[in-house]
Design an enzyme around this catalytic site. Structure first.
Site, mmCIF file in Angstrom:
data_model
loop_
_atom_site.group_PDB
_atom_site.id
_atom_site.type_symbol
_atom_site.label_atom_id
_atom_site.label_comp_id
_atom_site.label_asym_id
_atom_site.label_seq_id
_atom_site.Cartn_x
_atom_site.Cartn_y
_atom_site.Cartn_z
ATOM 1 N N GLU A 34 0.864 -1.171 0.000
ATOM 2 C CA GLU A 34 0.000 0.000 0.000
ATOM 3 C C GLU A 34 0.901 1.221 0.000
ATOM 4 O O GLU A 34 1.675 1.429 0.931
ATOM 5 C CB GLU A 34 -0.873 -0.004 1.255
ATOM 6 C CG GLU A 34 -2.345 0.085 0.945
ATOM 7 C CD GLU A 34 -3.182 0.106 2.200
ATOM 8 O OE1 GLU A 34 -3.997 -0.820 2.359
ATOM 9 O OE2 GLU A 34 -3.025 1.016 3.026
ATOM 10 N N ASP A 71 -5.776 10.696 8.692
ATOM 11 C CA ASP A 71 -4.542 10.091 9.176
ATOM 12 C C ASP A 71 -4.072 10.752 10.461
ATOM 13 O O ASP A 71 -4.376 11.910 10.725
ATOM 14 C CB ASP A 71 -3.450 10.208 8.111
ATOM 15 C CG ASP A 71 -3.671 9.234 6.974
ATOM 16 O OD1 ASP A 71 -3.683 8.020 7.245
ATOM 17 O OD2 ASP A 71 -3.867 9.679 5.836
ATOM 18 N N TYR A 73 -11.293 -3.197 3.327
ATOM 19 C CA TYR A 73 -10.342 -2.779 4.351
ATOM 20 C C TYR A 73 -11.132 -2.355 5.594
ATOM 21 O O TYR A 73 -11.800 -1.326 5.589
ATOM 22 C CB TYR A 73 -9.512 -1.621 3.797
ATOM 23 C CG TYR A 73 -8.370 -1.124 4.659
ATOM 24 C CD1 TYR A 73 -8.153 -1.576 5.948
ATOM 25 C CD2 TYR A 73 -7.495 -0.176 4.158
ATOM 26 C CE1 TYR A 73 -7.108 -1.105 6.711
ATOM 27 C CE2 TYR A 73 -6.440 0.313 4.910
ATOM 28 C CZ TYR A 73 -6.260 -0.158 6.193
ATOM 29 O OH TYR A 73 -5.235 0.325 6.958
#
Lengths: 270, 403
Positions: A49, A60, A174
């Site tokens: 990734e 993030d 995911y």
């Protein structure tokens, strides 16, 4: 069959849990980005990734944000990332590469142009963090070109929505293992196990679990019930400051080695 | 379905204003946004909620705010009459409280005991801390370290009101970074936390909700115009950072085709210098902070750092409804430089005895330009969105004066 699908099929046959490391493209050293990708594969990565640096990575944590800032300060952009994937592909035809990032760099690059260039470079999938299913129409040119759109699912995802995600999933789904940002340290294994079991029963694709996985022990705990484990912030943090290709490869090996071993240990059954 | 003929009918059910708006957020935020959207769509038509909001706007905020004919300023400029919508007279000194009081009431109805907010100039932070105290909610405000330095008084004001102010040191250390940090807090603490966004940006339903709460400005102004002047103004003007005070003024007039609308963006040191924050006048469509809108970014899609003398306009995006109004040709957006804003600040102070916020001074400067183009019986209605007390130190420092 796509490269990602082939890889998960092979993992299933071998009875192994996939290892998906995340690194920010261009960090710690843009000139060693391709070497870093090969080092990840050498250390046991099943899928890579690759984070596309963005100035405002809302979802993030500080570790990946700072990695993005460092890469941007060195002038790293989407075109560089695609060029590195193309170079990586000259030697590695098998390891799937997923680009993870935010929509604005792709939008500004142009969706069709990005789709064409990414496929030509050998990119297999894209995970656009700020593009949920509801807005995914903009990514139609990417899917049409053959890029698999990796979708995220979260502990907060409602049942009806989860069913939609399971139906739409391509490549792998995911699952972010807690309701928070990347790199924070909360993880209740039982909670994740129960949710992931349910998702695996319904999803049209394998399920990878990530967010908050930081070492062999936490990876192993997840390996028991996931098709793959994603490791990001802890690896990016470990790489910070590595200056040479040798240093980068050494740190990747030291960090991923025990995790790979833990995932492959006979007690882990899935 | 919303239509281009009915500008007040937007957004659509997905939170889109034409090509703009939407919900460009991570999966973890979809559930909290759905919860908020469901609650707010119900509350915006709940007579009991609206009555409670109205009571607080009247007795706590001090609404309605007057429209004031700035006669000496108009004479000085020599053109049309300039009227000021006096949002600076609200409790806490700006339009921001119209929104925070509304969102705090939504938080209360949703049973969330903790509110978080991001702030640039500190006005939204103060307005959030204020309503948190008013409703007994815990309050955490995220603020860029650079903004904390240039808005010390507001930081202390928030602390006096019982809020915790968290400095943000990532990125450019200004509003956009504070917004990123607040989003992270919300993702992590959604169960007990309500995120009060201070402008008409962010993912749906924020642009709609913040607009709704600020639309009281235009509703009042429109009624006041008809009552006091027997006509609508020729042109409206307001400053645009995220764009909440501008959309607040514009919204009630959107279907009055005779009324022209001009948003004044921060041109900083001049758009040609690159040191500005004029997303609509000089940016391009992109995706930032949960919505599609005009953004300032480079060819790699990286959001660029902005400059304005006023912290409240120092933002590289803009509310999606403004992006829509620009592309639809319903509103115009122009740049006003730091120097022009400061000149307007001084002129208003000396001709009318009003210290305007530096943000609002951009609108005053634009009002002066527009007034010059119109005949004497014309009317320019300018939103004086906040008072300038908070900026006194910035202005003194810029002009080399020791205070």
């Amino acid at each position: 069959m796509s490269r990602i699908d082939r890889r998960f099929a092979a993992l299933k046959v071998a009875g192994r849990t996939g290892l998906i490391p995340f690194v920010t493209a261009g960090d710690p050293a843009p000139e060693h980005s391709v070497a870093l990708m090969h080092a990840l594969v050498d250390a046991g990565a099943d899928i890579i990734e690759l984070g596309v640096p963005f100035s405002d990575p809302m979802a993030d944590g500080p570790v990946i944000q700072h990695a993005s800032e460092r890469a941007i300060a060195k002038g790293v952009g989407l075109a560089d990332v695609l060029a590195w994937v193309a170079t990586f592909r000259e030697r590695d035809k098998d390891t799937p590469v997923v680009l993870m990032g935010y929509l604005n760099p792709i939008e500004i690059h142009g969706y069709q142009r990005f789709a064409d260039e990414a496929v030509a470079a050998g990119v297999d999938g894209v995970l656009v963090v700020d593009c949920p299913l509801e807005e995914a129409a903009v990514l139609a040119p990417l899917r049409a070109a053959g890029l698999q759109q990796i979708l995220l699912a979260a502990p907060t995802t409602a049942p009806v929505r989860m069913a939609q995600l399971c139906e739409a999933a391509a490549g792998f789904l995911y699952y972010v293992s807690f309701a928070g940002i990347t790199g924070a340290g909360r993880l209740s294994t039982q909670d994740i196990a129960a949710r992931v079991a349910d998702i695996r029963a319904h999803a049209k694709s394998p399920v990878a679990v990530g967010f908050g996985v930081k070492d062999a022990q936490s990876a192993k705990a997840i390996a028991g019930f996931a098709d793959a484990v994603v490791i990001g912030s802890a690896l990016v943090e470990r790489l910070d400051g590595a200056a040479t290709a040798q240093q980068i490869a050494a740190r990747v090996g030291e960090f991923l080695g025990p995790i790979r071993a833990a995932l492959d240990a006979p007690t882990s059954s899935s | 379905m919303p239509t281009i003929q009915d500008f007040q009918s937007w957004p659509d059910a997905h939170g889109r204003f034409g090509d703009f708006g939407g919900q460009y957020v991570a999966e973890t935020l979809m559930a909290p946004l759905a919860e908020l959207t469901e609650a707010y769509v119900r509350l915006r038509e709940d007579p009991e909620f609206l009555a409670e909001l109205d009571r607080d706007l009247t007795h706590y905020v001090g609404r309605p705010s007057p429209i004031y004919h700035a006669e000496r300023l108009s004479q000085h400029v020599g053109g049309a009459r300039i009227l000021l919508k006096r949002e600076d007279l609200n409790h806490t000194g700006a339009h921001k409280i119209n929104n925070t009081i509304g969102q705090a009431l939504v938080a209360k109805r949703m049973g969330k005991p903790r509110i978080i907010a991001e702030t640039g100039a500190g006005q939204h932070g103060v307005a959030s801390a204020t309503v948190a105290a008013r409703f007994g909610l815990k309050c955490v405000v995220y603020m860029g370290a650079v903004d904390i330095e240039r808005q010390k008084i507001n930081v202390y004001r928030m602390k006096l009101l019982g809020a915790e102010v968290v400095p943000v040191t990532s990125g450019s250390k200004t509003l956009k970074d504070a917004l990123n940090e607040a989003m992270r807090d919300w993702v992590t603490n959604v169960a007990d936390t309500f995120y009060i966004i201070g402008t008409v940006a962010g993912p749906h339903p924020y642009p709609m909700m913040v607009r709704d709460f600020n639309a009281v400005v235009g509703r009042e102004a429109r009624a006041q115009m008809l009552q006091q002047y027997g006509r609508l103004p020729d042109v409206l003007t307001a400053c645009v950072g995220g764009g909440s005070n501008a959309i607040g003024l514009f919204h009630a007039f959107l279907n009055d085709s005779s009324v022209r609308m001009v948003g004044a963006e921060a041109a900083g040191e001049g758009i040609a210098t690159g040191h500005h924050a004029a997303s609509l006048a000089a940016g391009r469509p992109g995706v930032l902070h949960g919505n599609r809108t005009y953004v300032l970014c480079d060819d790699n899609g990286q959001i660029t750092e902005t400059h304005s003398v006023s912290a409240g306009l120092d933002y590289p995006g803009v509310g999606p409804e403004h992006a829509f109004l620009k592309d639809a040709g319903r509103a115009e957006y122009v740049g006003v430089t730091d120097d022009e804003a400061l000149e307007a600040f001084h002129l208003l102070a000396r001709t009318e005895g009003i210290l305007a916020a530096l943000e609002s001074s951009h609108a005053v400067a634009q009002a002066m330009k527009l007034a010059r183009e119109l005949p004497k019986d014309g009317i320019v209605l300018c939103n004086l969105s906040g008072r300038g007390d908070k900026d006194v130190h910035t202005i003194a420092a810029r002009e080399g004066v020791q205070v």
